[in-house]
Design a protein around this motif. Structure first.
Motif, PDB file in Angstrom:
ATOM      1  N   ASP A 170    -132.549-132.281 -23.130  1.00 51.08           N
ATOM      2  CA  ASP A 170    -131.645-133.421 -23.305  1.00 51.08           C
ATOM      3  C   ASP A 170    -130.294-133.012 -22.755  1.00 51.08           C
ATOM      4  OD1 ASP A 170    -133.291-135.348 -25.104  1.00 51.08           O
ATOM      5  OD2 ASP A 170    -133.443-133.414 -26.123  1.00 51.08           O
ATOM      6  N   ALA A 171    -129.745-133.847 -21.873  1.00 50.39           N
ATOM      7  CA  ALA A 171    -128.538-133.481 -21.145  1.00 50.39           C
ATOM      8  C   ALA A 171    -127.446-134.522 -21.323  1.00 50.39           C
ATOM      9  CB  ALA A 171    -128.845-133.295 -19.655  1.00 50.39           C
ATOM     10  N   LEU A 172    -126.189-134.042 -21.353  1.00 58.39           N
ATOM     11  CA  LEU A 172    -124.986-134.880 -21.331  1.00 58.39           C
ATOM     12  C   LEU A 172    -124.162-134.463 -20.129  1.00 58.39           C
ATOM     13  CD1 LEU A 172    -123.844-134.987 -25.062  1.00 58.39           C
ATOM     14  CD2 LEU A 172    -124.845-136.835 -23.738  1.00 58.39           C
ATOM     15  N   PHE A 173    -123.606-135.456 -19.405  1.00 52.51           N
ATOM     16  CA  PHE A 173    -122.899-135.179 -18.165  1.00 52.51           C
ATOM     17  C   PHE A 173    -121.427-135.563 -18.279  1.00 52.51           C
ATOM     18  CE2 PHE A 173    -127.288-135.741 -16.925  1.00 52.51           C
ATOM     19  CZ  PHE A 173    -127.493-134.729 -16.011  1.00 52.51           C
ATOM     20  N   GLN A 174    -120.599-134.769 -17.612  1.00 49.21           N
ATOM     21  CA  GLN A 174    -119.206-135.108 -17.346  1.00 49.21           C
ATOM     22  C   GLN A 174    -118.993-134.913 -15.853  1.00 49.21           C
ATOM     23  OE1 GLN A 174    -115.966-133.410 -19.832  1.00 49.21           O
ATOM     24  NE2 GLN A 174    -115.133-132.627 -17.908  1.00 49.21           N
TER      25      GLN A 174
ATOM     26  N   SER B  63    -124.734-124.631 -20.913  1.00 46.73           N
ATOM     27  CA  SER B  63    -123.559-125.397 -20.472  1.00 46.73           C
ATOM     28  C   SER B  63    -122.953-124.725 -19.265  1.00 46.73           C
ATOM     29  CB  SER B  63    -122.527-125.512 -21.598  1.00 46.73           C
ATOM     30  OG  SER B  63    -122.071-124.225 -22.000  1.00 46.73           O
ATOM     31  N   GLY B  64    -122.328-125.500 -18.418  1.00 41.22           N
ATOM     32  CA  GLY B  64    -121.727-124.959 -17.201  1.00 41.22           C
ATOM     33  C   GLY B  64    -121.388-126.079 -16.244  1.00 41.22           C
ATOM     34  N   PRO B  65    -121.098-125.802 -14.998  1.00 40.02           N
ATOM     35  CA  PRO B  65    -121.156-124.473 -14.359  1.00 40.02           C
ATOM     36  C   PRO B  65    -119.801-123.751 -14.409  1.00 40.02           C
ATOM     37  CG  PRO B  65    -120.865-126.152 -12.696  1.00 40.02           C
ATOM     38  CD  PRO B  65    -120.910-126.875 -14.010  1.00 40.02           C
ATOM     39  N   ALA B  66    -119.764-122.609 -13.712  1.00 44.89           N
ATOM     40  CA  ALA B  66    -118.562-121.789 -13.491  1.00 44.89           C
ATOM     41  C   ALA B  66    -117.832-121.461 -14.786  1.00 44.89           C
ATOM     42  CB  ALA B  66    -117.618-122.478 -12.515  1.00 44.89           C
ATOM     43  N   PRO B  67    -118.432-120.595 -15.647  1.00 44.61           N
ATOM     44  CA  PRO B  67    -119.773-120.030 -15.508  1.00 44.61           C
ATOM     45  C   PRO B  67    -120.780-120.847 -16.320  1.00 44.61           C
ATOM     46  CG  PRO B  67    -118.577-118.877 -17.206  1.00 44.61           C
ATOM     47  CD  PRO B  67    -117.649-119.946 -16.697  1.00 44.61           C
TER      48      PRO B  67
ATOM     49  N   ASN C 243    -115.975-135.479 -13.780  1.00 45.70           N
ATOM     50  CA  ASN C 243    -114.726-135.031 -13.165  1.00 45.70           C
ATOM     51  C   ASN C 243    -113.838-134.390 -14.228  1.00 45.70           C
ATOM     52  OD1 ASN C 243    -112.610-134.556 -11.486  1.00 45.70           O
ATOM     53  ND2 ASN C 243    -112.105-136.706 -11.109  1.00 45.70           N
ATOM     54  N   PRO C 244    -113.764-133.021 -14.239  1.00 45.02           N
ATOM     55  CA  PRO C 244    -114.545-132.099 -13.412  1.00 45.02           C
ATOM     56  C   PRO C 244    -116.000-132.082 -13.879  1.00 45.02           C
ATOM     57  CG  PRO C 244    -113.277-130.885 -15.010  1.00 45.02           C
ATOM     58  CD  PRO C 244    -112.853-132.316 -15.159  1.00 45.02           C
ATOM     59  N   PHE C 245    -116.901-131.746 -12.967  1.00 42.06           N
ATOM     60  CA  PHE C 245    -118.325-131.797 -13.290  1.00 42.06           C
ATOM     61  C   PHE C 245    -118.663-130.749 -14.330  1.00 42.06           C
ATOM     62  CE2 PHE C 245    -122.717-130.407 -12.730  1.00 42.06           C
ATOM     63  CZ  PHE C 245    -123.375-131.623 -12.924  1.00 42.06           C
ATOM     64  N   ARG C 246    -119.336-131.201 -15.354  1.00 38.43           N
ATOM     65  CA  ARG C 246    -119.799-130.297 -16.405  1.00 38.43           C
ATOM     66  C   ARG C 246    -121.040-130.905 -17.036  1.00 38.43           C
ATOM     67  NH1 ARG C 246    -118.086-125.721 -18.009  1.00 38.43           N
ATOM     68  NH2 ARG C 246    -118.474-124.882 -20.093  1.00 38.43           N
ATOM     69  N   ILE C 247    -121.956-130.028 -17.428  1.00 36.38           N
ATOM     70  CA  ILE C 247    -123.220-130.481 -17.996  1.00 36.38           C
ATOM     71  C   ILE C 247    -123.554-129.607 -19.196  1.00 36.38           C
ATOM     72  CG2 ILE C 247    -124.517-129.022 -16.388  1.00 36.38           C
ATOM     73  CD1 ILE C 247    -126.783-131.057 -16.513  1.00 36.38           C
TER      74      ILE C 247
ATOM     75  N   SER D   6    -115.521-133.562 -27.475  1.00 41.46           N
ATOM     76  CA  SER D   6    -116.697-132.710 -27.373  1.00 41.46           C
ATOM     77  C   SER D   6    -117.934-133.592 -27.234  1.00 41.46           C
ATOM     78  CB  SER D   6    -116.808-131.831 -28.626  1.00 41.46           C
ATOM     79  OG  SER D   6    -117.056-132.642 -29.774  1.00 41.46           O
ATOM     80  N   ASN D   7    -119.036-132.977 -26.844  1.00 39.12           N
ATOM     81  CA  ASN D   7    -120.261-133.748 -26.705  1.00 39.12           C
ATOM     82  C   ASN D   7    -120.702-134.342 -28.039  1.00 39.12           C
ATOM     83  OD1 ASN D   7    -120.693-133.410 -23.910  1.00 39.12           O
ATOM     84  ND2 ASN D   7    -121.457-131.333 -24.253  1.00 39.12           N
ATOM     85  N   ALA D   8    -120.475-133.616 -29.119  1.00 43.02           N
ATOM     86  CA  ALA D   8    -120.816-134.148 -30.435  1.00 43.02           C
ATOM     87  C   ALA D   8    -119.972-135.376 -30.751  1.00 43.02           C
ATOM     88  CB  ALA D   8    -120.626-133.075 -31.499  1.00 43.02           C
ATOM     89  N   GLU D   9    -118.675-135.337 -30.395  1.00 42.13           N
ATOM     90  CA  GLU D   9    -117.801-136.492 -30.640  1.00 42.13           C
ATOM     91  C   GLU D   9    -118.200-137.675 -29.767  1.00 42.13           C
ATOM     92  OE1 GLU D   9    -113.546-134.532 -31.969  1.00 42.13           O
ATOM     93  OE2 GLU D   9    -114.081-134.553 -29.852  1.00 42.13           O
TER      94      GLU D   9
END
Length: 490
Positions: free
Chosen positions: A141-145, A178-182, A147-151, A331-334
């Protein structure tokens, strides 16, 4: 709207993909609502059966909602209660179905005002010799952001060897990535052989690469100023409790001026930013040159005589719905638990214009001239009687209302006849927004010195300010709806 949507690709004779979606849609312009529900029936990819449900909601006005989903939502997401969603089946592809071997793939994709959600699950069953069987699954199960890209991805996997109903061997893994970088992986796993069970933890950071790029800067101030200068965002609010009418004899065509009713008010509202709210972000950008804006004073008639200076109670609060995820870091939970839209300050009502926009009202009794005609000719040999003197008769108020029902006054959109509620109308229903409190995480007691907040966003913003000024409060305070504590709203 009731219908069926069909698609066969690439053509009827070589049908690789067959889709049949039965849908029911509703468009209610009065309530400002659009909703669609669809279900796949008789659909397939090659020879594999495809099933599932989809839904779309777009509500404006009070209690707005926006969501689009195929197959449902993230397991931790709570859809708005007023979305009236049915039970949504995952988009499921039955790759194999049988008594000895079963392989099923299910997935979902959802977009809401705060989140983009995607997930999938693969289930496997294999019957083995000697009454043994293998059962396994793999899900994420994934959540996306963007800008900036984050997953952030939650991965789970498990496999078990059974003999009848007895489990002989199991292996389970739960991993948060979670990421990327790093990239950061954190989770736990376990395996069990007969009566021996071993647990282990996984925590790794890899793929450092370049640091995530910060949000681009956006100067919000000119955007807000442009919205306040836009004629579309200004409106004249008509008097609420008034039965008389203002008669306009002539209005010159001046597009940049408003005709203000002496007993009404001037209202300005905008949708750029919530007012009196500290912004941490502006969509996919970072606000610069100010991150908290409000309207605290208005001067009317600067170039004329006797200007009106309004502040304090003269500027009444006007609210509209905003999506908090567009203006604060969450946060993803919020994102999964916070309301999609919340009522926040977006303008002011400039009241108290009676002494500026027009003179005082005056009452006028409506009267008519009454003349009683007599027999002026008289009988033979008699003298004709003179006419009776005319008299002025005042029309009673009830009779006046009856006479004006179908006149220009009665047909006016401002008239009592048009504005009064129908005797057959049902009782009005009002929706009160929940108040929120900052309470202790230990005993849920309200924090001393703080009142309730009209929405979750403002309560959370105040809590963040407390944590910045005194970090020792970390983990000691939380935001909860007031009704959950059975505490009357302050």
């Amino acid at each position: 709207m009731l219908g069926v949507l069909k698609a066969t690709l690439p053509d009827e004779r070589n049908a690789i993909l067959v889709l049949r979606a039965n849908f029911l849609g509703t468009v209610d312009f009065g309530a400002k609502r659009i909703s669609f529900d669809a279900s796949l029936v008789g659909s397939r990819i090659l020879q594999f059966t495809l099933t599932g449900d989809a839904a779309f909601r777009l509500y404006q006005g009070a209690n707005p909602v926006f969501l689009l989903t195929s197959g449902g939502f993230h397991p931790a997401f709570r859809p708005p209660a007023n979305a009236d969603l049915p039970t949504l089946r995952r988009l499921t592809l039955a790759l194999a179905q049988g008594g000895d071997f079963s392989l099923t793939l299910s997935t979902y994709l959802a977009v809401t005002s705060n989140t983009v959600q995607f997930g999938s699950r693969l289930d496997l069953f294999v019957r083995l010799p000697a009454s043994f069987s293998l059962v396994g699954f793999l899900s994420f199960d994934a959540l996306f952001q963007f800008n900036p890209f984050r997953i952030q991805v939650q991965v789970a996997a498990g496999v078990a060897i059974k003999k009848g109903n007895s489990t002989k061997l199991t292996l389970n893994l739960n991993l948060a990535l979670s990421g990327p970088a790093p990239w950061h992986a954190n989770g736990e796993g376990s395996f069990k052989i007969l009566f021996i069970k071993i647990k282990f933890r996984v925590e790794r950071t890899f793929g450092g690469g370049a640091a995530p790029q910060p949000l681009p800067d956006t100067n919000v101030r000119p955007l807000l100023q442009q919205a306040l200068e836009d004629r579309v965002n200004w409106e004249v609010e008509q008097p609420v409790n008034r039965t008389s009418n203002t008669v306009v004899l002539r209005v010159q065509e001046v597009t940049n001026q408003l005709l203000v009713d002496p007993s009404g008010a001037l209202v300005v509202r905008q949708k750029v930013v919530p007012l009196a709210y500290p912004m941490e972000r502006f969509g996919d950008a970072r606000p610069v040159n100010g991150n908290r804006f409000d309207i605290t004073r208005a001067i009317i008639g600067v170039d004329g005589a006797n200007p009106i200076d309004l502040s304090g109670s003269g500027l009444q609060e006007v609210k509209d719905y905003f999506s908090p995820g567009q203006f604060r870091r969450m946060s993803n939970a919020e994102k999964l638990s916070a309301p999609s839209f919340q009522q926040m300050r977006n303008g002011v009502r400039l009241a108290g214009l009676a002494g500026y926009a027009g003179g005082p009202a005056s009452a006028k009794a409506v009267a008519y001239e009454q003349i009683i005609l007599r027999d002026l000719t008289g009988s033979a040999g008699s003298t004709p009687l003179p006419p009776a003197p005319s008299a002025s008769v005042v029309v009673p108020a009830q009779q006046y209302q009856q006479l004006t029902k179908n006149s220009a006054v009665g047909r006016s959109t401002r008239s009592f006849e048009r504005r009064r509620p129908s005797r057959k109308a049902p009782d009005q229903i009002f929706w009160d927004e929940d108040d929120y409190l900052i309470v202790s995480t230990r005993d849920l007691s309200p924090l001393d010195g703080t009142a309730s907040f009209p929405n979750e966003a403002q309560a959370t913003a105040h809590l963040n300010q407390l944590l910045q000024s005194d970090p020792s409060w970390a983990g000691e305070l939380q935001v909860v709806p007031a009704y959950q504590l059975n505490v009357p709203a302050i």
